[in-house]
Design a protein around this motif. Sequence first.
Motif: not given
Length: 365
Positions: A150-154, A228-240, A245-248
């Motif tokens: 879950q993304l939190i901020q922004p 301007k508008q921006y989009a972001w996403q976060v991924s969790a990984y280990q050893n590639d 992945q989060s929502e966008i």
Amino acid sequence: MKKGISILLTTLFGLFCLQGKAQYTFAFMPEVQGRSIDNIYKVRIGNTGGIVTANLRIVVTEAHAGAVVTIDIPQFQLMSGVGTVPPAAVYHATVGFGTNKLATVIRQSGYFPEGDYEYCFQLYEGVNHNNELLAEQCFSYELEPFSNMQLIQPYDEDKICDKRPSFNWQPLIPAVNGVEYRLLLVEVKDRQQPVEALRMNLAIINQRQIPMPMLLYPSIANELVEGKQYAWQVSAYQNDLVLAQSEIWSFTVDCEKDSTKLPAEAFRNIEDLTKGNFYIARGQLLFSLQNTYAATDLVYSIRCLTKPEQAIKKLPVIPIAGGYNQVVIDLSDNSSFKDGYYYIMDVTLPDGTRKQLRFIYKQAE
């Protein structure tokens, strides 16, 4: 006559021996026990015969990666009925791992990431698996991903004035040792959707090896541009290997319509807030509630999650009237609240119900 009796006795003896042969079965729930190495040991073995000395081999394979884990549990006494492997035998088990990346992640974390797995249990007589195979049973299951990050901020579709914002998200659940995060931030062009922008546009931030579920705006990155508008996403990984992945989410830099300037929609219902994850308190807590009772003071307390030993003192008295209330709890002048720290507020509403609101405190701009 004697010959007939002899044949009858032989037949009955054969039937008795057939019925007396022990049967072994395995009870295993891959959707629950197949998520970690520790839980695989909790397989239950059914034995319809007498006590037998046995040993157990567990082989886990993934459809694309191949063999990932092989566990050899040394000899133990398998009792009659249904039971688990004795803890002493589990303690002396030998665990081997495959040579692929997936096996490396499992070895380091103890958890099985998303994949199409097969769990095979092989029960052998005696002290090792070179003896007679008593029973073998396999279970197939496609493990679902970790819980959605879950993304939190922004906040999604937020309007902010900060051109170098910090980013916060909920950590991976269940926790995995050595997990790292990657954050991707791009500009959303005209007539683009955020998902398309993330796939096609040049990244403003493409930060890897983030150890914590937060990122301060990198000093080497260009600041964001108002309007301007921006989009972001976060991924969790280990050893590639990507674990989740989060929502966008998207946001707009708009100082004229900064949502931190107390718009009406900032007063979100406390019922909705308590169902979410973390709320961003930019100097103050804002929420609404309905009071069907007489006017009173709000009963609440706040605890620090980042540093539980830290006491929260001098909270303001918040009067609430009958009917609809827009509550503002100003925290900006209270030295107990630190920028970026996590807190939880316990509230007892006038009708006696209790609510909890987790939030991150951010200094007011």
